[in-house]
Design a protein around this motif. Structure first.
Motif: not given
Length: 446
Positions: A237-243
């Motif tokens: 989920e954090f990576l999804g925001i970072f994407a």
């Protein structure tokens, strides 16, 4: 409605005859079977087919766009696209993709293509049954469901692009509620793939049940600074925001926290981040993107250093580079934008990779975060976030007690900079995947 490449080429020819300098036809269809279960009976069973197409034209360096679900409206759709170009602003960076070789990637499963309704129901029933069988404290379940999809994509344009491919997808999910001594906790699980054999419908139910049950008896903790383990679901989920910050479109619009950071270290040197449309079986994989550019594996971050952004044809033209094959559409009625195919984190070196079974034993004291609320509220430009979390408190490598209503806050870049170890449990949720991550010295408040 179906559309073969020959018909697609005729659309393009008609658009050129109608006055377009360049033209593109995009077609997509979906055939879907979805099942939802309640109390081991079918709550809903739907079988649907949808399709449509869109025409983009460039005329005098102006873009025009129109779409329809009716193949018999072709002339009107083309006329509307050409007419729309007349009121658009001139843009010298407009172009369509040149013909390219379709990448080889495994994305089509006959087991899904030939799925019968009774088989879909049988698999969906397994999800709910497994959840109830896993733990007697599971008292309620919500929407145990399964979905099976076959899609077709056709792209043609006046730059020589003529391509067609089919893809399949399946998914399973459930939310469960565990209750004990007047307390209730929820758990959720999901699996998705382009191949049926990759999914265990029973595991989805069992994992959701275990996720809920392990949080029973949760208590609050005092504010502290400690190491944190992000479960692979939360790390994803954090990576999804970072994407969002890896998109060249966001960078060019000044809406990315990674603007002007190319070739500098942005996160922990233990992290690599890659986007790849070539991973077999993964939901984001495809032979070409939604403009017809061959998909590829794009190293974005290596050993913590930012190497590249993601591009479609338009954003690549603006900085005189080439598309990375990351043009995606929300559907046939949408214009292509920059998006991820399969975006994932992995350890940059073997020594930084810890087996999942050893994650707890590697930690003297800290919080294993299994659920995070409000990650979507993180600021994509500044990277600042403050989110509620629940999980398990770890003491001397063992679970001491479950935790509720804790808060972690910080900045995305600083957060990823503090990664001290990476798990070996990479898992994808949709198009984004991550292993569990150990983050050092995080402020945890009550």
């Amino acid at each position: 409605m179906s559309l073969d490449p020959g018909m697609a080429r005729e659309f393009v020819s008609q658009a050129l005859r109608a006055g377009a300098d360049h033209a593109e036809l995009f077609f997509r269809s979906y055939r879907n079977v979805s099942v939802e279960i309640k109390d081991q009976t079918v709550a809903s069973l739907s079988s649907s087919f949808s399709s449509g197409y869109a025409v983009r034209v460039i005329r005098d360096n102006r873009i025009g766009f129109s779409f329809s679900t009716d193949i018999h409206e072709a002339r009107q759709v083309i006329a509307r696209a050409v007419e729309a170009s007349g009121s658009a602003d001139k843009d010298l960076f407009l172009s369509f993709a040149a013909d390219s070789t379709m990448s080889e990637v495994r994305i089509c499963d006959d087991s899904i293509r030939n799925m019968k309704h009774e088989d879909a129901v049988r698999l969906a029933l397994q999800i709910e049954k497994a959840a109830y069988d896993a733990d007697s404290r599971i008292q309620r379940v919500r929407k145990p469901s399964a979905s099976f999809t076959v899609s077709e994509t056709v792209i043609a344009n006046s730059c020589g692009m003529h391509a067609r491919y089919e893809a399949t997808a399946c998914s399973a999910q459930i939310t469960v509620v565990a209750e004990s001594s007047g307390e209730s906790q929820s758990g959720w699980d999901y699996q998705g793939s382009r191949f049926l054999n990759d999914l265990s419908f029973e595991d989805v139910g069992r994992t959701a049940a275990a996720s809920a049950a392990r949080l029973l008896g949760s208590r609050k903790i005092r504010g502290t600074k400690a190491d944190v383990i992000l479960d692979n679901t939360v790390a994803g989920e954090f990576l999804g925001i970072f994407a969002a910050s890896l998109s060249s479109d966001a960078v060019q619009k000044g809406k990315s926290l990674l603007a002007d950071r190319l070739h500098s270290r942005i996160v922990s040197p233990l992290i690599n981040i890659t986007d790849s449309g070539l991973l077999p079986d993964r939901l984001g994989s495809r032979p070409i993107d939604d403009e017809g550019v061959s998909t590829q594996a794009t190293p974005l971050v290596q050993e913590g250093v930012l190497l590249s952004y993601l591009f479609n044809t338009y954003t690549a033209n603006k900085v005189k580079t080439v598309s990375t094959g990351n043009a995606l559409r929300g559907g046939f009625s949408s214009l292509p934008s920059v998006g991820v195919t399969n975006l994932f984190i992995e350890a940059s070196e073997t020594s930084a990779c810890i087996p999942r079974r050893s994650l707890f034993s590697s930690m003297r004291k800290g919080l294993y975060v299994v659920d995070a609320m409000g990650i979507h509220t993180a600021n994509p430009v500044s990277g600042d976030f403050s989110i509620g979390v629940s999980g398990l408190w770890i003491e001397n490598g063992e679970v001491a007690f479950p935790v509720k209503e804790a808060v972690i806050s910080g900045n995305l870049l600083e957060f990823f900079t503090k990664v001290s170890a990476v798990g070996d449990d990479l898992r994808f949720y949709g198009a984004v995947g991550s292993p569990s991550l150990i983050i050092s010295d995080i402020d945890i408040s009550a």
